[in-house]
Design a protein around this motif. Sequence first.
Motif, PDB file in Angstrom:
ATOM      1  N   LYS A 143       4.772  31.827 -19.676  1.00  0.00           N
ATOM      2  CA  LYS A 143       5.393  29.894 -19.586  1.00  0.00           C
ATOM      3  C   LYS A 143       5.996  29.728 -18.612  1.00  0.00           C
ATOM      4  O   LYS A 143       5.655  29.192 -17.773  1.00  0.00           O
ATOM      5  CB  LYS A 143       5.613  29.573 -21.265  1.00  0.00           C
ATOM      6  N   GLU A 144       6.641  30.311 -18.086  1.00  0.00           N
ATOM      7  CA  GLU A 144       8.055  29.993 -17.960  1.00  0.00           C
ATOM      8  C   GLU A 144       7.458  30.704 -16.103  1.00  0.00           C
ATOM      9  O   GLU A 144       7.363  30.268 -15.438  1.00  0.00           O
ATOM     10  CB  GLU A 144       9.113  31.649 -17.888  1.00  0.00           C
ATOM     11  N   GLN A 147       4.895  28.121 -14.966  1.00  0.00           N
ATOM     12  CA  GLN A 147       5.347  26.731 -14.500  1.00  0.00           C
ATOM     13  C   GLN A 147       6.020  27.693 -13.673  1.00  0.00           C
ATOM     14  O   GLN A 147       5.625  27.047 -11.970  1.00  0.00           O
ATOM     15  CB  GLN A 147       6.119  26.718 -15.400  1.00  0.00           C
ATOM     16  N   LYS A 150       3.021  27.336 -10.427  1.00  0.00           N
ATOM     17  CA  LYS A 150       2.403  26.412 -10.209  1.00  0.00           C
ATOM     18  C   LYS A 150       3.196  25.595  -9.634  1.00  0.00           C
ATOM     19  O   LYS A 150       2.718  25.456  -8.446  1.00  0.00           O
ATOM     20  CB  LYS A 150       2.227  25.437 -11.693  1.00  0.00           C
ATOM     21  N   ASN A 151       4.712  25.707  -9.100  1.00  0.00           N
ATOM     22  CA  ASN A 151       5.534  25.072  -8.389  1.00  0.00           C
ATOM     23  C   ASN A 151       5.350  25.982  -7.444  1.00  0.00           C
ATOM     24  O   ASN A 151       5.472  24.973  -6.249  1.00  0.00           O
ATOM     25  CB  ASN A 151       6.701  25.314  -8.973  1.00  0.00           C
TER      26      ASN A 151
END
Length: 187
Positions: A143-144, A147, A150-151
Amino acid sequence: MGTTTSHFTQDELQEYSDLTYFTKKEIVYVFKKFSELDPDLVSSDKYCRIPKEKICQMPEMKVNPFNDRICRVFSTSRNFDGSLSFEDFLDMMSAFSDQAPKSLKVEYAFKIYDFNEDDLLDAEDIEMVINRLTGSAEPLSEKEMDQLLKNIMNEADLDDDKQLSYAEFEHIISKSPDFLNSFRIRI
């Protein structure tokens, strides 16, 4: 030092100086460092190739999480083993020197980070970069990582194709003043 300079003619030293960001004296010093990696091999053949494993044991390279990729990118070996000739080693040291321009450092960083060597940085390449930079002690959760990827893509992927071209990479690096500090080897 006289024995090291005798490995090269003045014309060779001048040519190396013209093709790198080093003085003749610095080139002699770089050859000395190269020779120290395998003295017997280099003394018998100055055109030898030093195996990647020995290059990666240099103090400057040992701590770099991309040492194998650096060897791969700078190696002109036909069998893609990452071994370096003196000229490969000199190119590597020159590109990582303080005298090399930022544009050259950015170009080589892109090649080093392009693990699948397709001239683009996709999510897989960037994930490998992140994993190497963060180390293996505490890997990011899925998940990290998602993210973070994505960032990064939201910030850097200007054409929304889910990969970074060299131009996009260069653009994002231009916003990072600390980049030059992390991309050098001092001789």
